[in-house]
Design a protein around this motif. Sequence first.
Motif, PDB file in Angstrom:
ATOM      1  N   GLU A 125       5.164   1.434  43.686  1.00 54.15           N
ATOM      2  CA  GLU A 125       4.232   0.476  44.305  1.00 54.15           C
ATOM      3  C   GLU A 125       4.653  -0.929  43.909  1.00 54.15           C
ATOM      4  O   GLU A 125       4.868  -1.204  42.735  1.00 54.15           O
ATOM      5  CB  GLU A 125       2.815   0.746  43.788  1.00 54.15           C
ATOM      6  N   ARG A 166       4.894  -2.422  50.935  1.00 51.43           N
ATOM      7  CA  ARG A 166       4.155  -2.249  49.696  1.00 51.43           C
ATOM      8  C   ARG A 166       4.790  -1.219  48.772  1.00 51.43           C
ATOM      9  O   ARG A 166       4.522  -1.216  47.589  1.00 51.43           O
ATOM     10  CB  ARG A 166       2.703  -1.812  49.999  1.00 51.43           C
ATOM     11  N   ARG A 167       5.592  -0.303  49.329  1.00 52.82           N
ATOM     12  CA  ARG A 167       6.172   0.728  48.479  1.00 52.82           C
ATOM     13  C   ARG A 167       7.659   0.847  48.766  1.00 52.82           C
ATOM     14  O   ARG A 167       8.102   0.641  49.882  1.00 52.82           O
ATOM     15  CB  ARG A 167       5.529   2.099  48.737  1.00 52.82           C
TER      16      ARG A 167
END
Lengths: 168, 114, 89
Positions: free
Chosen positions: A102, A134-135
């Motif tokens: 993350e 986001r990841r």
Amino acid sequence: MLKNFYTRLLPHPVLTVILWLIWLLLNNTVAAGHILLGLILAILIPFLTSAFWPEKVRIQSPLTLFRFLVIVLWDIVIANMIVAKLILGRNDDLKPAFFDVELDIQTPLGVSLLANTISLTPGTVSCDLSADHRRLLVHALHVEDIPGAIKHIKQRYETPLKKVFTAC
Amino acid sequence: MLDWILAALVLIGAFFTLVGSIGLYKLPDFYMRLHGPTKATTLGVGAILIASMLYFSFSTDAASLHEILVTLFLFITAPVSAHLMAKAALHVNIQQVARTQRYGDLHQWDKPSE
Amino acid sequence: MLETVLPIAFALLGISLFLSFVRLLKGPDLPNRILALDTLYINAIALVVLLGLHLGSALYFEAALLIAVMGFVGTIALSKYLLRGDIIE
């Protein structure tokens, strides 16, 4: 007024310095003529192409960046030996893994630098970024403790990067 | 003295390059093979380039620093090409070794198998 | 010392070129072949720089830089082709 003039003339000071250094390295000289020609090119090129670089790069704390670079270079050397040992060992002992990290960094430059750092330090390759940025999908060659590896990446690489390239 | 350092750097570089290629040859699946070349070779070529830099700096009077450019270029491009190759492999759904561990929320990267 | 070590380094690099070439022939699929080509060009850079050391000529640096640039563009183009089915959209 004067400040405005400077930002018009030098829209990307970091790029200017890098271009100047590259010109001198490419010609492998510090002759006065090349220093002058390189300086002219280094000012002219960012000025003419500034429309293609919408994002401003601002380095918040150069000292942290320098320390980060030293840490990464050291990690590359150490981890290379570990990976060499893993590659020369038996295939069946390896425990490959996919995991996602993350991201706390939001700036595009920070994310891409983090992905490059993860790929450069041996044992991990960043494979893909999710659609919402986001990841990060990471593949590791051999990992026993996945949450520990994620924590290691976040502490060692993401925290300094976040400090250097906060939203600008 | 310089001679010994140069010899050591050249040997280290050649050794790491070889390790990268051995990894490419013997590891069982694509994602694991990706690890060998993208790093072992960057360090290997980096060591050889440092040797070249030292050699030409001391054999001629002027410092020869332009090898830094190749090293820098390789260190910037190697992760980028690794990233794109991994992305392409995920896109065409390359087989991975069955014992690959999975951790976290990965289903957005899973393709329905055709 | 350097002169005795250089032939060994050439041999090691030759073996690594051969191993990458075997992977290029064996495949078994396109990404593996792209990866083998990527490794081949990096090995070629190392070989060219070593040749420059052996001959004592700084001219080979330009060749190494060109191989690096062209190899990178080639890898990116091939990966893009796999991702999109087209190189220049």
